[in-house]
Design a protein around this motif. Structure first.
Motif, PDB file in Angstrom:
ATOM      1  N   GLY A   1      87.968  61.465  12.454  1.00 56.06           N
ATOM      2  CA  GLY A   1      87.925  61.123  13.867  1.00 56.06           C
ATOM      3  C   GLY A   1      88.150  62.329  14.749  1.00 56.06           C
ATOM      4  O   GLY A   1      89.047  63.139  14.511  1.00 56.06           O
ATOM      5  N   GLY A   2      87.307  62.458  15.776  1.00 50.65           N
ATOM      6  CA  GLY A   2      87.421  63.571  16.713  1.00 50.65           C
ATOM      7  C   GLY A   2      86.696  64.824  16.292  1.00 50.65           C
ATOM      8  O   GLY A   2      86.589  65.766  17.071  1.00 50.65           O
ATOM      9  N   HIS A   3      86.200  64.869  15.062  1.00 44.76           N
ATOM     10  CA  HIS A   3      85.468  66.050  14.603  1.00 44.76           C
ATOM     11  C   HIS A   3      84.016  66.002  15.060  1.00 44.76           C
ATOM     12  O   HIS A   3      83.441  64.935  15.260  1.00 44.76           O
ATOM     13  CB  HIS A   3      85.512  66.153  13.081  1.00 44.76           C
ATOM     14  CG  HIS A   3      86.838  66.607  12.548  1.00 44.76           C
ATOM     15  ND1 HIS A   3      87.928  65.766  12.457  1.00 44.76           N
ATOM     16  CD2 HIS A   3      87.257  67.812  12.074  1.00 44.76           C
ATOM     17  CE1 HIS A   3      88.965  66.437  11.951  1.00 44.76           C
ATOM     18  NE2 HIS A   3      88.578  67.676  11.715  1.00 44.76           N
ATOM     19  N   ARG A   4      83.439  67.181  15.219  1.00 36.67           N
ATOM     20  CA  ARG A   4      82.012  67.325  15.503  1.00 36.67           C
ATOM     21  C   ARG A   4      81.388  68.039  14.318  1.00 36.67           C
ATOM     22  O   ARG A   4      81.717  69.201  14.048  1.00 36.67           O
ATOM     23  CB  ARG A   4      81.772  68.132  16.776  1.00 36.67           C
ATOM     24  CG  ARG A   4      82.053  67.343  18.080  1.00 36.67           C
ATOM     25  CD  ARG A   4      83.503  67.366  18.463  1.00 36.67           C
ATOM     26  NE  ARG A   4      83.711  66.819  19.793  1.00 36.67           N
ATOM     27  CZ  ARG A   4      84.048  65.566  20.059  1.00 36.67           C
ATOM     28  NH1 ARG A   4      84.202  64.704  19.071  1.00 36.67           N
ATOM     29  NH2 ARG A   4      84.219  65.141  21.298  1.00 36.67           N
ATOM     30  N   ILE A   5      80.488  67.376  13.627  1.00 37.26           N
ATOM     31  CA  ILE A   5      79.848  67.956  12.445  1.00 37.26           C
ATOM     32  C   ILE A   5      78.447  68.388  12.854  1.00 37.26           C
ATOM     33  O   ILE A   5      77.611  67.565  13.237  1.00 37.26           O
ATOM     34  CB  ILE A   5      79.816  66.949  11.272  1.00 37.26           C
ATOM     35  CG1 ILE A   5      81.234  66.486  10.917  1.00 37.26           C
ATOM     36  CG2 ILE A   5      79.181  67.602  10.044  1.00 37.26           C
ATOM     37  CD1 ILE A   5      81.679  65.225  11.607  1.00 37.26           C
ATOM     38  N   GLN A   6      78.190  69.700  12.795  1.00 37.08           N
ATOM     39  CA  GLN A   6      76.957  70.265  13.339  1.00 37.08           C
ATOM     40  C   GLN A   6      76.007  70.714  12.235  1.00 37.08           C
ATOM     41  O   GLN A   6      76.295  71.651  11.485  1.00 37.08           O
ATOM     42  CB  GLN A   6      77.266  71.498  14.206  1.00 37.08           C
ATOM     43  CG  GLN A   6      77.957  71.180  15.518  1.00 37.08           C
ATOM     44  CD  GLN A   6      78.212  72.445  16.307  1.00 37.08           C
ATOM     45  OE1 GLN A   6      79.356  72.877  16.439  1.00 37.08           O
ATOM     46  NE2 GLN A   6      77.149  73.054  16.820  1.00 37.08           N
TER      47      GLN A   6
END
Length: 366
Positions: free
Chosen positions: A25-30
């Motif tokens: 939660g809250g992570h941005r996976i690019q």
């Protein structure tokens, strides 16, 4: 590490470490290929996570969407990743060069740009903007804590000339003082400065030998493949050279990126690229002889120095007195702008490229 940076996941290793720590939660996976991570995705709590252009199985995608994660799926058929989290490498942009430059990701991205630009497709325009913003984010992350010196100059400076050799020695000298060399990332003076930074860890004779090898393909015309191939020959002979940054653009797609910048921030929007390069040159800018593009860069840099909009003015060193006072007299105008302002002590004109590092160092020590 910055909290926002810590939340960004840009590689599989970072993904695996984040999963091991707990909820995503809250992570941005690019732009991470997660097609081999079904077990982790099915087991992890991904509520409020954001997946930007990450390939994954339909089962895993349905599950993370069910968790409440936001999923921006990959766009099929693109020759680039709009959500990429990392800067480019020369190897990535020139992949497939042995089959001809036209087959490389760099050339295919330019062809896509030309086609989408002429179509006026708003979706393509949005994808270009997302890509360029992602590149800016990756560039800022890469340059944290670095003292960056920009080296500007014309693309027409040919390998095998004294001017090219001088620009390469300038890049080497600047890199050896601990500065991060940043250029426009293209051919000519830009390539020479990146080459010099690449040569910085080696004995001095390496650069002389490399210059001889490169002189066999003086320009990217008529053959980009031969020009780039000569650069990769140098890199193969002397692997693991020094790092530097190249910031080129597909706007000038006929100018390929050079292979000596260790990290490449390539943009679609040239205005974003030019302003970003100058804004990040926190230790000053050296302007080698050039034409319209270099003149524009001089005054693009002079404007924030004049208004002190970025804080203390950064040093500006113009190289070649005759060029900047007679052929293209930018120096007298720059002097007039600087008179009685804080930037007055932060501009210098030198006769030769060999004098530029000392002039820059004097202004940095003020």
């Amino acid at each position: 590490m910055d909290q926002n940076t810590d939340r960004e996941i840009e590689t599989l290793d970072e993904f695996d470490r984040a999963v091991a720590r707990g909820p995503l939660g809250g992570h941005r996976i690019q732009a991470v290929d997660l097609t081999g991570r079904d077990a982790a995705l099915l087991a992890a709590d991904t509520a409020t996570a954001i997946f930007l252009g990450c390939p994954m199985s339909p089962e895993a995608e349905a599950k993370v969407r069910g968790d409440g994660a936001l999923v921006f799926p990959p766009v099929p058929g693109l020759p680039f990743a709009p959500y990429r989290g990392l800067l480019y490498s020369a190897e990535e942009l020139f992949k497939g060069l042995e089959g001809g430059y036209e087959e490389t990701p760099d050339a295919r991205a330019y062809a896509w740009f030309q086609q989408s630009k002429s179509d006026g497709d708003v979706f393509a325009s949005m994808l270009r903007s997302i890509h360029d913003d992602a590149i800016s984010d990756a560039l800022d992350e890469h340059l944290v804590g670095a003292q960056v010196v920009g080296v500007m100059g014309g693309h027409a400076m040919a390998r095998g000339t004294d001017a090219y050799a001088g620009a390469a020695r300038l890049g080497r000298t600047l890199a050896r003082t601990g500065l991060t060399v940043a250029t426009g990332g293209g051919p000519g003076a830009m390539e020479a400065a990146n080459l010099g930074a690449y040569a910085a860890p080696f004995r001095d004779a390496m650069l002389d030998e490399a210059l001889e090898l490169l002189a066999k393909a003086p320009s990217f015309t008529p053959s980009v493949s031969d020009w780039a191939g000569a650069a990769f020959e140098v890199r193969t002979r002397w692997p693991r050279g020094g790092d530097s940054v190249g910031i080129p653009t597909w706007f000038y797609g006929h100018e390929p990126p050079n292979a000596f910048a260790g990290h490449i921030a390539k943009y679609f929007a040239n205005a974003t690229r030019e302003d970003g390069l100058l804004a990040r040159s926190t230790a000053g800018v050296v302007f080698l002889p050039g034409a319209a593009g270099t003149v524009q860069e001089i005054f693009d840099n002079a404007t924030p120095n004049y208004y002190e909009s970025r804080g203390e003015p950064t040093p500006m060193v113009l190289v070649d007195r005759a060029h900047w006072t007679e052929k293209l007299p930018a120096w007298p105008l720059l002097q007039s702008l600087a008179k009685d302002r804080a930037m007055e002590s932060r501009i210098a004109l030198v006769d030769t490229v060999a004098e530029a590092p000392a002039a820059l160092a004097r202004m940095l020590d003020q």
